[in-house]
Design an enzyme around this catalytic site. Structure first.
Site, PDB file in Angstrom:
ATOM      1  N   CYS A  95       0.883  -1.364   0.041  1.00  0.00           N
ATOM      2  CA  CYS A  95      -0.220   0.096  -0.165  1.00  0.00           C
ATOM      3  C   CYS A  95       0.921   1.411   0.129  1.00  0.00           C
ATOM      4  CB  CYS A  95      -0.910   0.044   1.136  1.00  0.00           C
ATOM      5  SG  CYS A  95      -0.039  -0.034   2.750  1.00  0.00           S
ATOM      6  N   ASN A  96       2.069   1.277   0.359  1.00  0.00           N
ATOM      7  CA  ASN A  96       3.034   2.448   0.421  1.00  0.00           C
ATOM      8  C   ASN A  96       4.038   2.321  -0.547  1.00  0.00           C
ATOM      9  OD1 ASN A  96       1.902   3.238   2.797  1.00  0.00           O
ATOM     10  ND2 ASN A  96       3.311   2.146   4.350  1.00  0.00           N
ATOM     11  N   GLY A 125      -8.917  -9.551   6.366  1.00  0.00           N
ATOM     12  CA  GLY A 125      -7.759 -10.080   6.262  1.00  0.00           C
ATOM     13  C   GLY A 125      -6.725  -9.501   7.320  1.00  0.00           C
TER      14      GLY A 125
END
Length: 614
Positions: free
Chosen positions: A226-227, A369
């Site tokens: 995500c980064n 998750g």
């Protein structure tokens, strides 16, 4: 059965027409005790147990024995006919099974959808029969994974000269290859670009295969979170290798080179190794010291090991990065009280609430998750216990519910997503979906949030790609926060970890030196083989000359002495050069030693195989 056999053997003959024998033969027909009254039968059995069989059987009257014989006859008929009746019933059932019209597969889907929508756990027999029909139909084969062939570069990309920071060491001198990192990260690239470049984990092997199809890329690896979205390659020419990677990125994402170029970072050789070590240690994360990145680096090595394009250089580098990540967390305090993206999202959500408390706030989490698990953990630690989990399937959500029994957790399936959002004030989105799940038009008609939360329905989307429509921010009663908005929490974390980060950098220098030493040892191997091969060739040549001069009168013992003498001299002469080649000192000095020995002894590839010269 053994007890009944004893009864039949012990009982006297019964003179009936079914079991009667000639007078000359002993009557041994079986008694039938089925019709014996309950009390006499019990009395008889007790008598058998006491050894008084004959005495007790004498109690039976003639009429009782006749009734017993009749019952025995009926029993024989039933026993004879039962298998036949069962066989006929089985044939009839089989006939009905194979002549009944098959249930179409769509009927099964409809039945299943209905069951899911109503949350019913009852067994519906029509659905069961439909499932049988669906199972009987062969499942279609999964579509073959397509790999995109390299596309031709644009004119602007071909003309581009990548600007890279000069590394202290030129890795082409260590292993005739360059290690290169190309990517984008949360530090300089907006989420709108990162989500287009993102590669799902299940597609990493395909991405590796596509990258190594390019002529200038020998090895490849992909790290997409995500980064960040980063590509690691091994290339003999790093400029051409970088161009090939950027060409693949533009083809994969649909982002043009001109749009992508301002956000790219490029690192070569030592800088690239420094980067991956810092990433694994959590020093390059949005939240310094977060632990999830180490698991993601492990996934790169695990998934890459199953691909041919993930070679020895990248495999060794990522193994060193994993070791470095573990060591930093074990030997420094960087992970003490570390926060993750999930915990930062929970912290930011609490900061945005008017009361800064979770009392009375209705919370929903989309997804079940790892990130959702961390969300629940941190929400519970902040006294937020009432929440609803929305997931595509029930099992993972139930596992989450069982892991946090202290939370008052409701579970809903995805078909109730909009109902759950409408009934919630704070919604965390941590789904693995690659599509928009919540649009502005969906939120527009939802009930107004209560005054307790300031009349605002807040979404915290930590998924990449994002699952919420950014147009939600145009609504007066809703707002979306994404990963980039977490920097407000991150700044509070940096100062507390500055000292630990400095200690971690010192440890990473040691890990980098270990990796570079390994690379240098690879180049020493061919030099060692060539040096030993050339010495062996000289020894064999001179030995043959000596044998020729001595003639045929030389005994086997004398030949062995000559053999041992020549081999001993060679090994003594090679000892010092071999020690220098195997030394683990300064890498640059090691490389220089390799080159000097190669020049001094005039080593070539032909020297690797010993041969007898003239």
């Amino acid at each position: 059965m053994a007890g009944w056999g004893l009864v039949f053997l012990a009982a006297p003959a019964v003179p009936t027409s079914l079991f009667a024998h000639s007078a000359s033969s002993q009557a041994v027909s079986r008694p039938a005790l089925v019709g014996v009254p309950a009390q006499p039968l019990v009395t008889m059995m007790r008598g058998m147990n006491n050894g008084n069989v004959g005495t007790e059987l004498a109690v039976l009257s003639s009429s009782e024995r006749a009734r017993a014989a009749t019952a025995a006859m009926v029993g024989e008929v039933v026993l004879t006919m039962a298998p036949l009746l069962l066989a006929v019933a089985g044939l009839w059932a089989a006939f009905q099974r194979f002549t009944r019209p098959s249930v179409p597969q769509y009927a099964f889907a409809a039945a299943t959808a209905g069951a899911t929508a109503e949350k019913s756990w009852e067994i519906d027999m029509p659905t069961v029969f439909a499932a049988e029909g669906a199972v009987a139909t062969a499942a279609p084969e999964a579509p073959a994974v397509t790999r995109r062939a390299p596309t031709s570069r644009s004119t602007s990309l071909n003309a581009w000269i990548p600007e890279v920071k000069a590394s202290e060491k030129n890795y082409s001198e260590l292993g005739k290859q360059h290690i290169v990192t190309i990517g984008v990260s949360v530090h300089s690239t907006p989420v709108e670009i990162r989500e287009k470049l993102a590669v799902p984990k299940e597609r990493w092997p395909v991405a590796i295969d596509e990258l190594v199809l390019h002529p200038n890329i020998q090895e490849a690896a992909v790290l997409s979170t995500c980064n960040r979205m980063e590509v690691y390659i091994v290339a003999p020419n790093y400029v051409e290798g970088i161009r090939d990677v950027v060409n693949w990125m533009t083809a994969h994402s649909g982002v043009s080179f001109e749009e992508l170029r301002p956000y790219l970072f490029l690192k070569v050789d030592g800088e690239a190794v420094d980067h991956v070590l810092q990433v694994s240690a959590g020093l390059d994360s949005l939240i310094v010291g977060e632990g999830q990145i180490l698991a993601q680096v492990k996934s790169v090595h695990q998934i890459g090991s199953e691909s041919k394009g993930f070679g020895q250089y990248l495999s060794a580098m990522f193994m060193q990065a994993i070791t470095a990540g573990k060591r930093v967390r074990a030997e420094t305090s960087i992970a003490t009280g570390a926060v993750s993206v999930s915990s930062a999202a929970a912290e930011l959500a609490q900061m945005k609430l008017p009361t800064n408390k979770w009392d009375g706030v209705r919370v929903a989490i989309i997804g079940a998750g790892k990130m959702s698990k961390l969300l629940v953990k941190h929400l519970v630690s902040k006294n937020c216990f009432n929440m609803t989990i929305v997931n595509r399937s029930m099992p993972r959500a139930v596992e989450l519910q069982e892991e946090f029994p202290q939370a008052n957790m409701k579970i809903e399936l995805s078909d109730k997503l909009m109902d759950v959002i409408a009934a919630s004030d704070v919604i965390f989105v941590a789904s693995s979906s690659t599509e928009i799940l919540v649009n502005a038009k969906d939120v527009m008609g939802m009930p107004e949030p209560p005054a307790l939360v300031g009349g605002q329905r807040r979404f915290f989307d930590i998924s990449v790609p994002r699952n919420t429509d950014r147009d939600i921010n145009t609504l007066s009663n809703a707002h979306v926060f994404n990963v980039d908005d977490l920097k407000e929490v991150v700044e509070l974390n940096k100062e507390a970890r500055a000292q630990a980060a400095g200690e971690a950098l010192e440890l990473l220098k040691e890990e980098k030196a270990t990796f570079e030493g390994w690379m240098a040892s690879l180049q020493a191997v061919p030099t060692i083989k060539r040096l030993r091969g050339k010495a062996e060739s000289i020894r064999l040549t001179e030995l043959e000359k000596a044998k020729a001069k001595l003639g045929d009168g030389v005994t086997a013992k004398q030949l062995k002495v000559l053999e041992d003498l020549s081999r001993g001299i060679m090994n003594k002469m090679l000892h010092a050069p071999m020690q220098a080649l195997r030394s683990e000192g300064d890498v640059q000095s090691h490389i220089q030693t390799i080159h000097v020995l190669g020049r001094v002894f005039g080593l070539t590839e032909e020297d690797e195989t010993p041969r007898v010269g003239k």
